[in-house]
Design a protein around this motif. Structure first.
Motif, mmCIF file in Angstrom:
data_model
loop_
_atom_site.group_PDB
_atom_site.id
_atom_site.type_symbol
_atom_site.label_atom_id
_atom_site.label_comp_id
_atom_site.label_asym_id
_atom_site.label_seq_id
_atom_site.Cartn_x
_atom_site.Cartn_y
_atom_site.Cartn_z
ATOM 1 N N ASP A 186 0.836 -1.208 0.000
ATOM 2 C CA ASP A 186 0.000 0.000 0.000
ATOM 3 C C ASP A 186 0.868 1.254 0.000
ATOM 4 N N GLU A 187 1.948 1.205 0.793
ATOM 5 C CA GLU A 187 2.843 2.361 0.888
ATOM 6 C C GLU A 187 3.518 2.645 -0.452
ATOM 7 N N THR A 188 3.887 1.598 -1.170
ATOM 8 C CA THR A 188 4.596 1.791 -2.434
ATOM 9 C C THR A 188 3.693 2.360 -3.527
ATOM 10 N N GLN A 189 2.381 2.244 -3.375
ATOM 11 C CA GLN A 189 1.481 2.750 -4.407
ATOM 12 C C GLN A 189 1.630 4.254 -4.597
ATOM 13 N N THR A 190 2.081 4.954 -3.547
ATOM 14 C CA THR A 190 2.245 6.408 -3.655
ATOM 15 C C THR A 190 3.395 6.785 -4.575
ATOM 16 N N PHE A 191 4.313 5.852 -4.843
ATOM 17 C CA PHE A 191 5.443 6.132 -5.729
ATOM 18 C C PHE A 191 5.066 5.982 -7.204
ATOM 19 N N HIS A 192 3.947 5.314 -7.471
ATOM 20 C CA HIS A 192 3.500 5.060 -8.848
ATOM 21 C C HIS A 192 4.577 4.328 -9.660
ATOM 22 N N THR A 193 5.287 3.432 -9.011
ATOM 23 C CA THR A 193 6.307 2.618 -9.673
ATOM 24 C C THR A 193 5.735 1.235 -9.938
ATOM 25 N N PRO A 194 5.717 0.773 -11.182
ATOM 26 C CA PRO A 194 5.174 -0.558 -11.475
ATOM 27 C C PRO A 194 5.912 -1.647 -10.703
ATOM 28 N N ILE A 195 5.148 -2.587 -10.154
ATOM 29 C CA ILE A 195 5.724 -3.705 -9.415
ATOM 30 C C ILE A 195 5.223 -5.007 -10.042
ATOM 31 N N LEU A 196 6.151 -5.915 -10.284
ATOM 32 C CA LEU A 196 5.831 -7.208 -10.861
ATOM 33 C C LEU A 196 6.378 -8.296 -9.939
ATOM 34 N N MET A 197 5.513 -9.228 -9.543
ATOM 35 C CA MET A 197 5.917 -10.304 -8.648
ATOM 36 C C MET A 197 5.970 -11.613 -9.427
ATOM 37 N N LEU A 198 7.090 -12.325 -9.320
ATOM 38 C CA LEU A 198 7.245 -13.619 -9.976
ATOM 39 C C LEU A 198 7.003 -14.731 -8.968
ATOM 40 N N GLY A 199 6.316 -15.795 -9.437
ATOM 41 C CA GLY A 199 6.059 -16.928 -8.557
ATOM 42 C C GLY A 199 4.974 -16.685 -7.539
ATOM 43 N N GLY A 209 -3.192 -4.702 -6.628
ATOM 44 C CA GLY A 209 -2.369 -3.553 -6.964
ATOM 45 C C GLY A 209 -1.093 -3.835 -7.719
ATOM 46 N N VAL A 210 -0.732 -5.100 -7.938
ATOM 47 C CA VAL A 210 0.517 -5.397 -8.640
ATOM 48 C C VAL A 210 0.285 -6.484 -9.683
ATOM 49 N N ASP A 211 1.202 -6.553 -10.645
ATOM 50 C CA ASP A 211 1.167 -7.617 -11.634
ATOM 51 C C ASP A 211 1.867 -8.854 -11.088
ATOM 52 N N THR A 212 1.385 -10.023 -11.463
ATOM 53 C CA THR A 212 2.012 -11.275 -11.017
ATOM 54 C C THR A 212 2.140 -12.245 -12.183
ATOM 55 N N ILE A 213 3.207 -13.046 -12.129
ATOM 56 C CA ILE A 213 3.423 -14.113 -13.103
ATOM 57 C C ILE A 213 3.829 -15.360 -12.344
ATOM 58 N N CYS A 214 3.187 -16.477 -12.656
ATOM 59 C CA CYS A 214 3.499 -17.730 -11.977
ATOM 60 C C CYS A 214 3.223 -18.883 -12.940
ATOM 61 N N CYS A 215 4.006 -19.936 -12.827
ATOM 62 C CA CYS A 215 3.720 -21.105 -13.661
ATOM 63 C C CYS A 215 2.430 -21.764 -13.167
ATOM 64 N N ASP A 216 1.860 -22.594 -13.997
ATOM 65 C CA ASP A 216 0.609 -23.270 -13.648
ATOM 66 C C ASP A 216 0.923 -24.477 -12.767
ATOM 67 N N ASN A 217 1.166 -24.200 -11.484
ATOM 68 C CA ASN A 217 1.501 -25.272 -10.533
ATOM 69 C C ASN A 217 0.447 -26.373 -10.473
ATOM 70 N N PRO A 270 8.912 -23.149 -18.367
ATOM 71 C CA PRO A 270 9.632 -22.502 -19.473
ATOM 72 C C PRO A 270 10.093 -21.094 -19.082
ATOM 73 N N MET A 271 11.374 -20.963 -18.742
ATOM 74 C CA MET A 271 11.899 -19.678 -18.278
ATOM 75 C C MET A 271 11.765 -18.592 -19.328
ATOM 76 N N GLU A 272 11.996 -18.976 -20.591
ATOM 77 C CA GLU A 272 11.928 -17.971 -21.647
ATOM 78 C C GLU A 272 10.538 -17.329 -21.719
ATOM 79 N N LYS A 273 9.496 -18.144 -21.563
ATOM 80 C CA LYS A 273 8.132 -17.604 -21.604
ATOM 81 C C LYS A 273 7.844 -16.741 -20.380
ATOM 82 N N THR A 274 8.358 -17.142 -19.222
ATOM 83 C CA THR A 274 8.181 -16.339 -18.014
ATOM 84 C C THR A 274 8.834 -14.978 -18.174
ATOM 85 N N VAL A 275 10.072 -14.978 -18.663
ATOM 86 C CA VAL A 275 10.804 -13.724 -18.847
ATOM 87 C C VAL A 275 10.156 -12.866 -19.925
ATOM 88 N N ALA A 276 9.719 -13.482 -21.008
ATOM 89 C CA ALA A 276 9.064 -12.724 -22.081
ATOM 90 C C ALA A 276 7.793 -12.057 -21.576
#
Length: 334
Positions: free
Chosen positions: A134-147, A153-161, A291-297
């Protein structure tokens, strides 16, 4: 010169204005060929290099992408980080690595990254308390969480466990295994919780169940110790599924080299990730491939959209997985 050369020094030596020096070192800057050559020669003679951070702040972009990582002893995380950093540089972004020793330090690392005026942040380890997000939202900096799964409030990417562990359950059951055990990673990790719960549910749906669960802490040593405990019990399993490849490699070595068992005749072993070592002739591990390449892409695509100013709702992306069959499990026709 006993100090670092400045743009002003270069301008004086080249007989041009500081604005011309700035345009020479700004991608796409408009400047004549003659002026460019004079500035570049003066800069070379003086040993001048432009201050990328200062230029970035003037342009409201630093070109820095904060990457928060965890324990780099994880083979999968090291490979993913290598792919990720290469892809970021390919986009003319520079990764700024911040390593956390413990998962509960991730929130502090996130705020530390903000202090460097990064353009965006990728969290590749740990979890962040909602109060800090919540605190970081004031910076308006995009945040992406892997796994990670969907997070407000943030973007996430995870494999289909869930899909991956269903593939493992079906394969082991189809190969005739009934005494199936699981070696678990860090119980606080989102992917670990999904993998263990999904595997248990997949077995139950087919009328089976886990005969044992042992902690492995995502490490080679942990997987080896867990396998030794399981395989020397009064009723040892005939198959072991490990929450990551590193633990599976430890389990394989325990079975073959310490206990003298035949894999897969005496016990089948399956991992998750498909790190490079999984395919080595000494292991030939059956595993779920992320597939790491797809995650990174996917990560690069999301960052590009955010930094281009596209107004999107937070995205949660699942990367498809597949089961790679190798020599640590029985062929289905046997």
């Amino acid at each position: 010169m006993n100090r670092r050369a400045t743009a002003e020094d270069v301008a004086k030596a080249a007989g041009v204005s500081q604005a011309t020096v700035s345009r020479v070192f700004t991608p796409g800057g408009s400047v004549s060929k003659k002026a460019r050559e004079k500035v570049e020669k003066a800069a070379q003679d003086l040993g001048y290099r432009p201050n990328a951070l200062a230029r970035g702040l003037t342009q409201r972009r630093t070109g820095l992408i904060g990457v928060v990582t965890g324990d780099l002893s994880s083979l999968y995380d090291c490979q993913l980080l290598s792919h990720l950093c290469g892809a970021l540089r390919g986009e003319q972004w520079q990764p700024l690595l911040l390593r956390t020793a413990r998962s509960d330090e991730t929130g502090g690392a996130l705020l530390e990254a903000m202090a460097y005026q990064v353009d965006a942040i990728i969290l590749a380890a740990g979890s962040v308390p909602p109060s800090i997000l919540d605190e970081t939202q004031t910076f308006h900096t995009p945040i992406l969480m892997l796994g990670k799964g969907p997070t407000p409030g943030v973007d996430t990417i995870c494999c289909d466990n869930p899909a991956g562990v269903r593939l493992v359950a079906r394969h082991l059951l189809a190969a005739g295994h009934r005494r199936i055990a699981y070696i678990a990673g860090n119980p606080a990790a989102f992917s670990e919780r999904e993998r263990q719960a999904g595997f248990t549910e997949a077995l139950a749906a087919a009328g089976g169940s886990l005969v044992a669960v042992a902690p492995g802490d995502y490490t080679y040593e942990g997987g080896q110790a867990a396998a030794l405990s399981l395989l020397t019990s009064p009723t040892p399993p005939d198959a072991i599924f490990c929450g990551n490849d590193t633990m599976a490699l430890g389990a394989l070595d325990a079975a073959r080299h310490i206990l003298g068992l035949s894999v897969p005749r005496d016990v089948a072993i399956v991992g998750f990730d498909d790190i490079t070592m999984a395919a080595w002739p000494g292991y030939r591990l059956t595993t779920v491939q992320q597939p790491m390449e797809k995650t990174v892409a996917a990560a690069v695509s999301l960052l590009r959209q955010r930094l281009d100013g596209e107004d999107l709702l937070p995205q949660s992306i699942r990367i498809p997985v597949s089961l790679v069959l190798r020599a640590s499990t029985r062929p289905l026709d046997v």
